[in-house]
Design a protein around this motif. Sequence first.
Motif, PDB file in Angstrom:
ATOM      1  N   SER A   1     -10.460  -3.799  10.436  1.00  0.00           N
ATOM      2  CA  SER A   1     -10.103  -2.759  11.393  1.00  0.00           C
ATOM      3  C   SER A   1      -9.328  -3.403  12.544  1.00  0.00           C
ATOM      4  O   SER A   1      -9.834  -4.299  13.220  1.00  0.00           O
ATOM      5  CB  SER A   1     -11.359  -2.089  11.948  1.00  0.00           C
TER       6      SER A   1
ATOM      7  N   SER B   1      -5.426  -6.795   5.452  1.00  0.00           N
ATOM      8  CA  SER B   1      -5.932  -5.571   4.814  1.00  0.00           C
ATOM      9  C   SER B   1      -7.445  -5.666   4.643  1.00  0.00           C
ATOM     10  O   SER B   1      -7.956  -6.681   4.172  1.00  0.00           O
ATOM     11  CB  SER B   1      -5.253  -5.387   3.452  1.00  0.00           C
TER      12      SER B   1
ATOM     13  N   ASN C   1       2.531   0.596   6.255  1.00  0.00           N
ATOM     14  CA  ASN C   1       2.292  -0.845   6.133  1.00  0.00           C
ATOM     15  C   ASN C   1       2.957  -1.310   4.839  1.00  0.00           C
ATOM     16  O   ASN C   1       3.676  -2.309   4.819  1.00  0.00           O
ATOM     17  CB  ASN C   1       0.781  -1.112   6.115  1.00  0.00           C
TER      18      ASN C   1
ATOM     19  N   PRO D   1     -11.991  -0.847   1.677  1.00  0.00           N
ATOM     20  CA  PRO D   1     -10.833  -0.714   0.797  1.00  0.00           C
ATOM     21  C   PRO D   1     -11.187  -0.060  -0.530  1.00  0.00           C
ATOM     22  O   PRO D   1     -12.138  -0.489  -1.196  1.00  0.00           O
ATOM     23  CB  PRO D   1     -10.377  -2.163   0.583  1.00  0.00           C
TER      24      PRO D   1
ATOM     25  N   PHE E   1      -7.090  -1.692  -4.057  1.00  0.00           N
ATOM     26  CA  PHE E   1      -6.926  -2.704  -3.006  1.00  0.00           C
ATOM     27  C   PHE E   1      -8.118  -3.649  -2.940  1.00  0.00           C
ATOM     28  O   PHE E   1      -7.952  -4.839  -2.679  1.00  0.00           O
ATOM     29  CB  PHE E   1      -6.673  -2.028  -1.659  1.00  0.00           C
TER      30      PHE E   1
ATOM     31  N   GLY F   1       1.164   3.526   2.566  1.00  0.00           N
ATOM     32  CA  GLY F   1       1.566   4.032   3.882  1.00  0.00           C
ATOM     33  C   GLY F   1       2.719   3.209   4.428  1.00  0.00           C
ATOM     34  O   GLY F   1       3.408   2.494   3.680  1.00  0.00           O
TER      35      GLY F   1
ATOM     36  N   MET G   1      -0.757  -4.068   2.240  1.00  0.00           N
ATOM     37  CA  MET G   1      -1.498  -2.992   1.583  1.00  0.00           C
ATOM     38  C   MET G   1      -2.011  -1.973   2.598  1.00  0.00           C
ATOM     39  O   MET G   1      -1.777  -0.788   2.533  1.00  0.00           O
ATOM     40  CB  MET G   1      -2.692  -3.591   0.817  1.00  0.00           C
ATOM     41  N   LEU G   2      -2.721  -2.489   3.625  1.00  0.00           N
ATOM     42  CA  LEU G   2      -3.372  -1.585   4.589  1.00  0.00           C
ATOM     43  C   LEU G   2      -3.103  -2.100   6.002  1.00  0.00           C
ATOM     44  O   LEU G   2      -3.221  -3.289   6.274  1.00  0.00           O
ATOM     45  CB  LEU G   2      -4.885  -1.549   4.316  1.00  0.00           C
TER      46      LEU G   2
ATOM     47  N   PHE H   1      -5.799   1.997   8.163  1.00  0.00           N
ATOM     48  CA  PHE H   1      -6.965   1.718   7.312  1.00  0.00           C
ATOM     49  C   PHE H   1      -8.236   2.267   7.949  1.00  0.00           C
ATOM     50  O   PHE H   1      -8.387   2.229   9.179  1.00  0.00           O
ATOM     51  CB  PHE H   1      -7.080   0.204   7.139  1.00  0.00           C
ATOM     52  N   HIS H   2      -9.129   2.768   7.128  1.00  0.00           N
ATOM     53  CA  HIS H   2     -10.451   3.169   7.624  1.00  0.00           C
ATOM     54  C   HIS H   2     -11.455   3.006   6.479  1.00  0.00           C
ATOM     55  O   HIS H   2     -11.094   3.025   5.304  1.00  0.00           O
ATOM     56  CB  HIS H   2     -10.417   4.614   8.109  1.00  0.00           C
TER      57      HIS H   2
ATOM     58  N   GLY I   1       0.853  -1.193   0.000  1.00  0.00           N
ATOM     59  CA  GLY I   1       0.000   0.000   0.000  1.00  0.00           C
ATOM     60  C   GLY I   1       0.882   1.234   0.000  1.00  0.00           C
ATOM     61  O   GLY I   1       2.106   1.140  -0.163  1.00  0.00           O
TER      62      GLY I   1
ATOM     63  N   CYS J   1     -11.846  -8.187   2.560  1.00  0.00           N
ATOM     64  CA  CYS J   1     -10.840  -8.324   3.621  1.00  0.00           C
ATOM     65  C   CYS J   1      -9.967  -9.534   3.303  1.00  0.00           C
ATOM     66  O   CYS J   1     -10.486 -10.587   2.934  1.00  0.00           O
ATOM     67  CB  CYS J   1     -11.544  -8.517   4.960  1.00  0.00           C
TER      68      CYS J   1
END
Length: 537
Positions: free
Chosen positions: A165, A162, A57, A137, A141, A55, A128-129, A133-134, A53, A175
């Motif tokens: 939560s 990913s 991560n 996706p 992703f 970020g 990826m996340l 993550f929020h 991803g 997910c």
Amino acid sequence: MQPVLNVEDVKRVEAGLTEVGVSISELMHRAGSAVASEVIRMGDLGSVAVFCGLGNNGGDGWVAAETLHGKGVAVTVVSPVDPDDIQGDLARVVAKSAQAAGVSIVVAPPRDKVVELLSGTDVVVDAMLGTGFHGTPRAPFDIWIACINASGARVLSVDVPSGLSAQTGLADGECVIADTTVTMLVLKPGLLSDSGRDACGAIIVAPLAEQTERLTIEADPVAWRADLDDYVDVLEPASNAVDKFSRGSVLVVGGSTRFVGAPMMAAMAAARAGAGYVTLAVPEPVAPIIQARMMEIPVLALPAGRDGTFSSEAIQLVAELAEKRTATLVGPGMRVSSGTVGVVSRLLETKVPLVVDADGLNCISRLTSNRADEFPELLRRAAPLVLTPHRRELGRLVGLEDTPPASLTAAMEAARRIVWADGGSELTVVAKGSATACVGVDVAVLPKPGPAALATAGSGDVLGGVIAAFLARSNVDNEDIPVLCSLACEVHGYAGSIAAERFGSRGAMARDIIDALGLAEDALEEQMAFPDSGGAE
Ligand SMILES: NC(=O)C1=CN([C@@H]2O[C@H](COP(=O)(O)OP(=O)(O)OC[C@H]3O[C@@H](n4cnc5c(N)ncnc54)[C@H](OP(=O)(O)O)[C@@H]3O)[C@@H](O)[C@H]2O)[C@H](O)CC1
Ligand SMILES: [K+]
């Protein structure tokens, strides 16, 4: 026990590590190499695909890819953008480093390219996340996650699968379903709860620094995940020297003309869970039918009203019966009436260890107008009290009858409102769910979750019986009652697994779980005695 930290408290640990000189960049490099080591440990490595991803991560993923590449593993990174275009400084630096090291990179591949790549991939690293993550996706992703889950490759998720939560354990969209999750620093609640359980696979905690443990304790863990060795002193070891009375005696109070099965299952469960002596007290009209079906357990007929539930004449009788036992369970199949509310209220005044389940809890809700957290004086008592609500019953106890807790963290929060209002160590709330938390005033203990087979009618009645039996058999301090309840949940879960093996995960019934309780406890006891070999040879 392993600490569990809320996601926002993990950031406090990160900050603490930076203060002691372990930078986020250093942490990222350690995280990436922890992931790489785990991938290599998985073995039989053909080719590895690392999905990154944008970020940190993803940053962990880039470091893992470069590490694997350096060890001669065939690895490809799939990234939404070229390394130069990654916004995050840290992630961009490690991505460019991997690129310079010669790691092969596929940038923003269309779906069919992703499917083709995955068809030749043995292991996918999902970077990826993570905890940033929020929502659900966003592309690409969501597409990548669906392709990964359909690919049949072994999946290792970095920090958190990913799409899940890390805090609530909920996954509103696609997910990743991982075989293994290497989570950084410390367990997060979402990994242990609800959808988290099925998404994570085996969870490995990578501490990344020796100061992590101290900083985690200082960050005040929201819960503790029990390990088998935490249970060693909780119950007396099985020995032949005991007679039926020294293993404690349990009184089960419940039933009505409408519900006869629940109290029977609770009483049988208490017996199978090793209570030396079990008595079942039910409203008079149903006593003969129940006694006819339960030879080993004496059934006492108590006064009943026209509504087929306990009448007020039963109240004092129940209290006298309870005073003569080492633990009492009240509630299964009892219904809510003025008589049963009186029975519960009177039992709360006694000085005997008490488990309140099912309609016993609804009686407390009635007594407190759905605000048990505002009536601590009702629950405060000199002897242990264990409430065992499922999410809806818990909601009714704390004024959330319309919006019962929807996640493990929300359930722990609701349970804490009751426990902290009382403030005493005698009260434990076992917040049941697909992930259960045993919440005491000092600590919330998370048992290893049980199998899906537990989601069968009567399973809650069985757990109530097991907890009452364990309370009757043990003489732990109040502070350890959450651990005792956690063990009861694990025995209940293990019995569910045995029942599922025998009758199928959909075919297992509460009676099958009951019949497997003794075997489950023996098996867990053996695993405690021989931890390395997973039980005696
Ligand atoms: N805890 C530690 O000590 C360490 C943690 N590490 C790793 O860092 C991640 C957390 O990194 P962070 O950058 O904060 O967040 P993520 O990488 O998880 O995700 C942020 C990026 O993802 C985008 N995002 C968020 N939600 C979505 C979504 N629904 N769909 C698509 N993209 C999403 C987000 O963009 P936004 O604009 O939406 O915010 C970011 O681009 C942690 O999990 C660990 O793996 C350190 O590396 C090691 C130490
Ligand atoms: K991830």
